[in-house]
Design a protein around this motif. Structure first.
Motif, PDB file in Angstrom:
ATOM      1  N   GLU A   1       0.808  -1.215   0.000  1.00 54.12           N
ATOM      2  CA  GLU A   1       0.000   0.000   0.000  1.00 54.12           C
ATOM      3  C   GLU A   1       0.846   1.272   0.000  1.00 54.12           C
ATOM      4  O   GLU A   1       0.329   2.352  -0.168  1.00 54.12           O
ATOM      5  N   SER A   2       2.129   1.153   0.176  1.00 48.70           N
ATOM      6  CA  SER A   2       3.000   2.325   0.240  1.00 48.70           C
ATOM      7  C   SER A   2       4.250   2.089  -0.597  1.00 48.70           C
ATOM      8  O   SER A   2       5.331   1.856  -0.060  1.00 48.70           O
ATOM      9  N   PRO A   3       4.110   2.134  -1.933  1.00 47.26           N
ATOM     10  CA  PRO A   3       5.296   1.881  -2.758  1.00 47.26           C
ATOM     11  C   PRO A   3       6.357   2.948  -2.515  1.00 47.26           C
ATOM     12  O   PRO A   3       6.084   4.146  -2.521  1.00 47.26           O
ATOM     13  N   LEU A   4       7.558   2.496  -2.279  1.00 42.55           N
ATOM     14  CA  LEU A   4       8.674   3.404  -2.028  1.00 42.55           C
ATOM     15  C   LEU A   4       9.630   3.364  -3.205  1.00 42.55           C
ATOM     16  O   LEU A   4       9.695   2.383  -3.938  1.00 42.55           O
ATOM     17  N   ARG A   5      10.388   4.421  -3.338  1.00 44.40           N
ATOM     18  CA  ARG A   5      11.476   4.435  -4.301  1.00 44.40           C
ATOM     19  C   ARG A   5      12.755   4.115  -3.540  1.00 44.40           C
ATOM     20  O   ARG A   5      12.879   4.412  -2.352  1.00 44.40           O
ATOM     21  N   LEU A   6      13.713   3.533  -4.249  1.00 41.79           N
ATOM     22  CA  LEU A   6      15.000   3.254  -3.629  1.00 41.79           C
ATOM     23  C   LEU A   6      15.615   4.535  -3.084  1.00 41.79           C
ATOM     24  O   LEU A   6      16.211   4.540  -2.018  1.00 41.79           O
ATOM     25  N   ALA A   7      15.415   5.641  -3.793  1.00 45.60           N
ATOM     26  CA  ALA A   7      15.958   6.932  -3.350  1.00 45.60           C
ATOM     27  C   ALA A   7      15.330   7.398  -2.041  1.00 45.60           C
ATOM     28  O   ALA A   7      15.951   8.144  -1.285  1.00 45.60           O
ATOM     29  N   ASP A   8      14.118   6.982  -1.744  1.00 44.72           N
ATOM     30  CA  ASP A   8      13.467   7.330  -0.477  1.00 44.72           C
ATOM     31  C   ASP A   8      14.093   6.559   0.677  1.00 44.72           C
ATOM     32  O   ASP A   8      14.207   7.056   1.789  1.00 44.72           O
ATOM     33  N   VAL A   9      14.487   5.316   0.401  1.00 44.58           N
ATOM     34  CA  VAL A   9      14.972   4.415   1.429  1.00 44.58           C
ATOM     35  C   VAL A   9      16.478   4.548   1.642  1.00 44.58           C
ATOM     36  O   VAL A   9      16.957   4.494   2.766  1.00 44.58           O
ATOM     37  N   TRP A  10      17.227   4.719   0.557  1.00 39.11           N
ATOM     38  CA  TRP A  10      18.690   4.732   0.632  1.00 39.11           C
ATOM     39  C   TRP A  10      19.234   5.824  -0.294  1.00 39.11           C
ATOM     40  O   TRP A  10      19.888   5.524  -1.297  1.00 39.11           O
ATOM     41  N   PRO A  11      19.001   7.098   0.015  1.00 36.93           N
ATOM     42  CA  PRO A  11      19.380   8.190  -0.894  1.00 36.93           C
ATOM     43  C   PRO A  11      20.880   8.299  -1.171  1.00 36.93           C
ATOM     44  O   PRO A  11      21.276   8.584  -2.309  1.00 36.93           O
ATOM     45  N   ASP A  12      21.726   8.059  -0.177  1.00 37.25           N
ATOM     46  CA  ASP A  12      23.177   8.144  -0.403  1.00 37.25           C
ATOM     47  C   ASP A  12      23.650   7.091  -1.399  1.00 37.25           C
ATOM     48  O   ASP A  12      24.486   7.366  -2.256  1.00 37.25           O
ATOM     49  N   LEU A  13      23.122   5.899  -1.288  1.00 32.65           N
ATOM     50  CA  LEU A  13      23.465   4.818  -2.195  1.00 32.65           C
ATOM     51  C   LEU A  13      23.072   5.184  -3.630  1.00 32.65           C
ATOM     52  O   LEU A  13      23.853   5.011  -4.560  1.00 32.65           O
ATOM     53  N   VAL A  14      21.881   5.716  -3.800  1.00 33.68           N
ATOM     54  CA  VAL A  14      21.386   6.098  -5.125  1.00 33.68           C
ATOM     55  C   VAL A  14      22.264   7.185  -5.734  1.00 33.68           C
ATOM     56  O   VAL A  14      22.641   7.094  -6.909  1.00 33.68           O
ATOM     57  N   ARG A  15      22.619   8.191  -4.953  1.00 29.61           N
ATOM     58  CA  ARG A  15      23.483   9.267  -5.475  1.00 29.61           C
ATOM     59  C   ARG A  15      24.846   8.714  -5.910  1.00 29.61           C
ATOM     60  O   ARG A  15      25.365   9.083  -6.961  1.00 29.61           O
ATOM     61  N   GLU A  16      25.402   7.831  -5.108  1.00 28.97           N
ATOM     62  CA  GLU A  16      26.710   7.270  -5.433  1.00 28.97           C
ATOM     63  C   GLU A  16      26.651   6.399  -6.688  1.00 28.97           C
ATOM     64  O   GLU A  16      27.516   6.492  -7.558  1.00 28.97           O
ATOM     65  N   ILE A  17      25.641   5.568  -6.798  1.00 31.75           N
ATOM     66  CA  ILE A  17      25.497   4.723  -7.984  1.00 31.75           C
ATOM     67  C   ILE A  17      25.309   5.584  -9.229  1.00 31.75           C
ATOM     68  O   ILE A  17      25.942   5.340 -10.265  1.00 31.75           O
ATOM     69  N   ALA A  18      24.451   6.600  -9.146  1.00 33.44           N
ATOM     70  CA  ALA A  18      24.216   7.478 -10.300  1.00 33.44           C
ATOM     71  C   ALA A  18      25.505   8.173 -10.727  1.00 33.44           C
ATOM     72  O   ALA A  18      25.809   8.254 -11.926  1.00 33.44           O
ATOM     73  N   ALA A  19      26.285   8.649  -9.774  1.00 34.91           N
ATOM     74  CA  ALA A  19      27.541   9.336 -10.102  1.00 34.91           C
ATOM     75  C   ALA A  19      28.534   8.381 -10.769  1.00 34.91           C
ATOM     76  O   ALA A  19      29.167   8.733 -11.780  1.00 34.91           O
ATOM     77  N   LEU A  20      28.657   7.159 -10.238  1.00 34.31           N
ATOM     78  CA  LEU A  20      29.570   6.185 -10.834  1.00 34.31           C
ATOM     79  C   LEU A  20      29.111   5.769 -12.234  1.00 34.31           C
ATOM     80  O   LEU A  20      29.920   5.588 -13.137  1.00 34.31           O
ATOM     81  N   LEU A  21      27.795   5.628 -12.407  1.00 31.88           N
ATOM     82  CA  LEU A  21      27.264   5.295 -13.734  1.00 31.88           C
ATOM     83  C   LEU A  21      27.556   6.408 -14.738  1.00 31.88           C
ATOM     84  O   LEU A  21      27.950   6.135 -15.870  1.00 31.88           O
ATOM     85  N   ARG A  22      27.354   7.643 -14.319  1.00 27.24           N
ATOM     86  CA  ARG A  22      27.614   8.767 -15.232  1.00 27.24           C
ATOM     87  C   ARG A  22      29.086   8.840 -15.618  1.00 27.24           C
ATOM     88  O   ARG A  22      29.417   9.144 -16.757  1.00 27.24           O
ATOM     89  N   ASP A  23      29.968   8.535 -14.670  1.00 30.30           N
ATOM     90  CA  ASP A  23      31.403   8.543 -14.962  1.00 30.30           C
ATOM     91  C   ASP A  23      31.812   7.403 -15.882  1.00 30.30           C
ATOM     92  O   ASP A  23      32.613   7.582 -16.792  1.00 30.30           O
TER      93      ASP A  23
END
Length: 108
Positions: free
Chosen positions: A9-31
């Motif tokens: 009943e409460s779908p979450l995004r990974l960014a809601d649960v683990w924002p630091d992890l998401v930022r780090e993965i996105a930065a490494l992917l962009r690089d």
């Protein structure tokens, strides 16, 4: 290992649960994969819980025939499972000593 799922009943995004992890993965992917749209989609991925040490961003059992390795200073720190379309990350394996599934299971 027991599967820990987010409430239906409460779908979450990974960014809601683990924002630091998401930022780090996105930065490494962009690089490492400039221009790849997967980097932009990471922040929108749903959180489907954790299972067997992986953070799930798709329902458990979703086919993931491709894996992206992300490195920091020559060391693999993340593995990302990618679905059949080649465009959607279905799971994340964190290899740098953090244990997101354990931390996430304490939250749910």
């Amino acid at each position: 290992m027991e599967s820990h799922k987010s409430p239906e009943e409460s779908p979450l995004r990974l960014a809601d649960v683990w924002p630091d992890l998401v930022r780090e993965i996105a930065a490494l992917l962009r690089d490492s994969h400039p221009g790849d749209p997967i980097a932009d989609s990471i922040s929108c991925l749903p959180f489907h819980g954790s299972c067997r040490g992986y953070v799930l961003t798709a329902p458990e059992g979703t086919p993931s025939p491709w894996v992206i390795e992300l490195e920091r200073e020559g060391e693999t720190v993340f593995l990302l499972g990618v679905d059949l379309s080649g465009a959607v990350v279905t799971w994340v394996d964190v290899l740098d000593g953090r244990d997101p599934p354990a931390a996430l299971s304490r939250q749910f």
